[in-house]
Design an enzyme around this catalytic site. Structure first.
Site, mmCIF file in Angstrom:
data_model
loop_
_atom_site.group_PDB
_atom_site.id
_atom_site.type_symbol
_atom_site.label_atom_id
_atom_site.label_comp_id
_atom_site.label_asym_id
_atom_site.label_seq_id
_atom_site.Cartn_x
_atom_site.Cartn_y
_atom_site.Cartn_z
ATOM 1 N N HIS A 131 -7.318 -5.315 -1.013
ATOM 2 C CA HIS A 131 -6.160 -4.553 -0.564
ATOM 3 C C HIS A 131 -5.463 -5.187 0.640
ATOM 4 O O HIS A 131 -4.233 -5.111 0.765
ATOM 5 C CB HIS A 131 -6.609 -3.128 -0.213
ATOM 6 N N SER A 186 0.835 -1.203 0.000
ATOM 7 C CA SER A 186 0.000 0.000 0.000
ATOM 8 C C SER A 186 0.876 1.263 0.000
ATOM 9 O O SER A 186 1.751 1.422 -0.843
ATOM 10 C CB SER A 186 -0.939 -0.050 1.207
#
Length: 391
Positions: free
Chosen positions: A365, A161
């Site tokens: 994610h 991320s």
């Protein structure tokens, strides 16, 4: 029954319903050191000083391979994210394969909440932190320290991320560091924020209002370990079932993409024992500015931009000079790093050697670090990249 076993029994069965294994619950209460030791890798711990006075904690699993690996966590996270799945986590798996694994903690999280002169509980200046500070100051100090200790000329890096965002910031502002990275394996890479679905877009549009409310209450730290926000999160979200419904199904999954096959309710006590790990309010405002500007650049100081940048608007980061080799790995179901944004990033980076989207369409994610089957889905790709991208 010994004292330790009595305490564990009490913790497991006195406060939580007996619906998940005791091992799962206690893992959420362990520190990084305790959790790593439990899985056979007592860590070495180092303190790294940045040039602007912050004191960062690095955790290390020493290994015999030549090129060290830096694992860089993302927003609201810490070094613990790389070992939460125990033997099925990336950090432990790399250590078992004899890699020299370093896991960093950026300024402001639970393991890097120190400064030479500033007190994070009293001095608002401690929390004057944006992406430039993470990339230009923290990451440069971390890389230099690892290379000094190991004697290596370069290191491999794996980011998750915003743990990749800081590499782009560093590479564009201090281009000499590009040559110190052998390859960056970017998991769920984030730089651009504008192509997002409604929950993320709503946060982006309203972040300034939220920021002003926080400022009115003199709140500069989000979800810090010692403050009420975090205590409420742990109290509610660490519950395996009701916490899962409230914190995963209602809050996190709408932001990151739904995937209860990879992250189930039994894993909830572990996640929220370690996450969120604290974060600066100003950095979240920085993200919202990138969303609104639809460009990837430094913090917008408004009327003070001329003082900081000698121009009325902040410039964009110059990604054309980020010459380190990069492998982008994106998820089709990743709502925080949607493929449109990753494709734009790919076009603007000059040295993307591979771009991979795992075949599993549900991959979101959070699955990149916490997914139950990530070891089967993702690790072969990562290990292949490490083996076949040596300098």
């Amino acid at each position: 029954m010994g004292v330790f076993k009595t305490e564990v029994f009490f913790l497991c069965y006195a406060f939580l319903p007996v619906v998940v294994p005791c091992d799962t619950r206690t893992n959420g209460r362990l520190s990084f050191q305790e959790l790593a030791t439990k899985y056979g890798h007592p860590p070495q711990e180092y303190q790294v000083n940045t040039e602007d006075g912050y004191i960062l904690t690095l955790h290390r699993f020493p290994g015999s391979r030549d090129i060290p690996i830096l694992l860089q966590h993302g927003t609201l996270d810490s070094s613990a994210t790389w070992i939460l799945r125990g033997n099925d986590s990336l950090g432990i798996s790399l250590a078992n394969a004899k890699y020299d694994v370093w896991m960093s903690n950026l300024r402001g999280n639970r393991y890097s909440r120190k400064h030479k002169y500033l007190n994070p509980d009293k001095d608002a200046a401690f929390w004057d932190i944006d992406l430039d500070h993470f990339g230009i100051y923290d990451l440069s100090a971390i890389i230099d320290f690892i290379l000094q200790v190991t004697g290596a000329k370069k290191l491999n890096a794996i980011g998750h991320s915003a743990g990749n965002t800081v590499f782009y910031v560093l590479g564009s502002n201090r281009p000499q560091y590009n040559s110190k990275i052998n390859v960056l394996i970017a998991l769920a890479p984030i730089a651009y924020f504008h192509n997002h679905h409604k929950p993320v877009a709503w946060l982006g549009k309203n972040a300034e209002i939220i920021n002003n409310i926080l400022l009115a209450f003199n709140i500069h730290e989000l979800f810090g370990e010692t403050i009420l926000q975090q205590k409420l999160v742990k109290l509610i979200c660490s519950q395996p079932h009701i916490g899962y419904e409230i914190c995963m199904n209602s809050l996190l999954f709408p932001l990151v993409g739904f995937d209860n096959q990879e992250i189930g309710s039994e894993f909830n006590p572990i996640i929220f024992g370690h996450f969120p790990a604290g974060f600066p309010r100003k950095t979240l405002l920085h993200y919202s500015q990138i969303f609104k500007r639809k460009s990837f650049g430094p913090f917008d100081y408004g009327d003070d931009n001329v003082r900081y940048y000698n121009r009325t608007r902040p410039p964009s980061y110059n990604l054309s000079v980020v010459s380190m080799r990069i492998i982008l790995i994106a998820g089709e179901n990743d709502k925080l790093a949607p493929l449109k944004n990753v494709n734009r990033l790919r076009k603007n980076l000059p040295n993307v050697v591979k771009y991979i989207v795992p075949a599993q369409k549900r991959f979101n994610h959070l699955d990149f670090t916490w997914g139950e089957h990530t070891k089967l889905i993702l690790f072969p790709i990562i290990f292949d990249a490490l083996e076949n991208n040596n300098y």
